[in-house]
Design a protein around this motif. Structure first.
Motif, short mmCIF file in Angstrom:
data_model
loop_
_atom_site.label_atom_id
_atom_site.label_comp_id
_atom_site.label_asym_id
_atom_site.label_seq_id
_atom_site.Cartn_x
_atom_site.Cartn_y
_atom_site.Cartn_z
N LYS A 149 0.84 -1.20 0.00
CA LYS A 149 0.00 0.00 0.00
C LYS A 149 0.87 1.25 0.00
O LYS A 149 0.58 2.23 -0.70
N LEU A 150 1.95 1.23 0.77
CA LEU A 150 2.86 2.37 0.82
C LEU A 150 3.52 2.62 -0.53
O LEU A 150 3.63 3.76 -0.98
N LEU A 151 3.93 1.55 -1.20
CA LEU A 151 4.65 1.68 -2.47
C LEU A 151 3.76 2.15 -3.61
O LEU A 151 4.25 2.55 -4.66
N LEU B 46 7.26 13.01 3.60
CA LEU B 46 7.29 12.40 2.27
C LEU B 46 6.64 13.42 1.34
O LEU B 46 5.49 13.28 0.93
N TYR B 47 7.40 14.47 1.01
CA TYR B 47 6.81 15.65 0.41
C TYR B 47 6.51 15.50 -1.07
O TYR B 47 7.40 15.23 -1.88
N GLN C 115 0.99 13.52 4.92
CA GLN C 115 0.97 13.13 6.33
C GLN C 115 0.45 11.71 6.49
O GLN C 115 0.98 10.93 7.30
N HIS C 116 -0.54 11.35 5.71
CA HIS C 116 -1.08 9.98 5.76
C HIS C 116 -0.01 8.98 5.36
O HIS C 116 0.14 7.92 6.00
N LEU D 293 4.22 4.96 6.60
CA LEU D 293 5.64 4.63 6.57
C LEU D 293 6.14 4.26 7.97
O LEU D 293 6.82 3.24 8.16
N LEU D 294 5.78 5.08 8.97
CA LEU D 294 6.21 4.81 10.34
C LEU D 294 5.60 3.51 10.87
O LEU D 294 6.23 2.78 11.64
#
Length: 473
Positions: free
Chosen positions: A71-73, A333-334, A342-343, A348-349
């Motif tokens: 999901k992050l990728l 993660l700009y 922010q989500h 990521l964290l």
């Protein structure tokens, strides 16, 4: 590869490991004559030079980490990677570019990449983006320190570049080069392209023969997937590993694991049908068996898979160690989309906290732990060999293979940089007023997580192939 001597016990006690293994499911097929057994019979239990076992990795990756990581990728920050696919091969004349249309890479158009990503690859936050705009305005007004000569300014740039590259394990592409372009990784997936034969074998043989600490007196067949003339030859080839120190043995296993992971991807996303009305990609069981079946590879296939698990542990450990870098309030993660950024940082964290929670991490302190002078020399040899491998990726004739080869070597190189920068990471400043001793560029971040995503996917696909092979009698 021959079974390596144990380097020591780390993590849980043996009794706890046995209890954990007892609670995990048995392999899908126990029939010694089955196709699943031939591929996976040796891919079980403890890994060499580690206390972790294969079953624990399977359960952790497939059930917990893999879904969140994927999901992050898929987010915009991680799907765009800037790469130069036109760099010439530095080692030999390469005129053997892949002629298949499936080898092509489609670069992004300028309007397809978020402005926040294009602005500056190493800027992490909206504040930094604003500062960059102010600097650009000042530059246009001619606000340059004229007291510095052009030669001095170039020297300063070179010093900064040298300091930045000193801890790198691989050579990064020059992002300012006009040949560097953004690529959407989701639209250019890693899969079988038809690139094979002597040209492809030359890449891997150059890596194994010249960069894996292997004696020149020990020869490997040109086709690294070919069977040996007999079992004695296979055992002879891997016998040299038994005499290596744990560090050099680990280096070979990392490269072998990366090779195995790529082979899993090619077998899992194979072009099964390609005609005027249909193009179908899927699992090619025969291709997988040719690369990993114990009988077809003279016992080498299962060892390749065990090295894949070893690589997984190394990159997982790096993710757990780098958590403080990403926890800093100044890091984002700009992409320019505030709420989504922010989500994605929260996600990521979450992934990194999950990686840290794994109970059987590899202990990198067992590496380079001897005489300081010898350890420093060995670490430099590590960097030199790995940088050579990153250069070899520019010799790959298939552009899609080159893209993913460069990304995965940079990702592994970034993981190694993290593992050997523990003190710098621990010393990261809590405020934004000080320059950190440890930093990662956006390219390194994208490569790190996408490379681990490829390894995580490979572990997941092994489970799929285990199920498919269990149905073959």
């Amino acid at each position: 590869m021959a079974t390596a001597p144990q380097a020591g016990t780390l993590g849980l006690q043996p009794a706890a490991l046995l209890l954990l293994a007892a609670l995990l499911p048995l392999p899908s097929s126990q029939d010694p004559g089955s196709a699943a057994h031939r591929c996976f019979c040796q891919v079980t239990g403890h890994l060499d030079d580690c206390t972790c076992d294969v079953e624990s990795i399977d359960a952790f990756n497939n059930q917990q980490l893999f879904p969140k990581l994927q999901k992050l990728l898929e987010s915009e920050y991680f799907r765009f990677y800037k790469v130069n696919l036109n760099k010439p091969c530095p080692f030999w004349i390469d005129n053997n570019q892949c002629g298949s249309r499936h080898c092509a890479v489609k670069p992004c158009k300028p309007n397809e990449v978020p402005d926040g990503i294009k602005s500056e690859s190493y800027k992490y936050s909206e504040e930094a983006f604003s500062e960059l705009e102010e600097c650009e305005k000042a530059d246009k007004l001619g606000a340059v320190d004229s007291s510095l000569s052009e030669k001095t300014r170039q020297a300063l740039l070179e010093w900064n570049r040298h300091d930045d590259e000193a801890d790198r394990f691989c050579e990064a592409d020059d992002e300012d080069s006009p040949d560097s372009q953004y690529v959407d990784l989701l639209l250019n997936p890693e899969r079988f392209t038809g690139y094979k034969g002597p040209e492809a074998w030359q890449i891997w043989n150059s890596i194994y023969e010249e960069n894996c600490f292997k004696p020149y007196t020990v020869k490997r067949p040109l086709n690294p997937l070919a069977s040996y003339a007999g079992k004695d030859e296979g055992r002879t080839f891997y016998r040299w590993l038994e005499g290596l120190c744990v560090e050099k043995r680990a280096f070979f296993r990392l490269i072998s694991g990366l090779h195995a992971s790529i082979n899993v991807h090619l077998s899992a996303r194979y072009l099964l049908d390609d005609n005027w009305y249909e193009r179908k990609w899927g699992h090619n069981i025969t291709e997988f068996q040719q690369r990993f079946d114990a009988e077809l590879t003279e016992g080498e296939g299962p060892k390749r898979m065990r090295n894949l698990y070893f690589l997984y542990l190394i990159e997982l450990r790096a993710l757990s160690k780098v958590l403080p870098f990403f926890m800093r309030p100044t890091f984002q993660l700009y992409t320019g989309q505030t709420s989504q950024d922010q989500h994605n940082k929260d996600l990521l964290l979450d992934v990194l906290q999950l990686a840290k929670s794994f109970p059987l991490h590899f202990d990198e302190n067992s590496l380079f732990a001897g005489n300081k002078k010898e350890a420093a020399k060995l670490k430099e040899d590590f960097k030199l060999h790995f940088r050579n491998i990153s250069h070899i990726m520019d010799c790959v004739g298939c552009f899609k293979c080159r893209l993913w080869g460069k990304l995965q070597t940079q990702g592994l190189g970034t993981a190694l940089k993290i593992l050997f920068s523990e003190r710098q990471i621990e010393a990261l400043p809590k405020s934004s007023n000080s320059d950190p001793a440890f930093t990662l560029s956006r390219q390194e971040i994208v490569a790190l997580f996408n490379a681990f995503g490829r390894i995580s996917t490979s572990i997941k696909e092994l489970d799929n192939f285990r199920t498919l092979l269990s149905k073959i009698h």
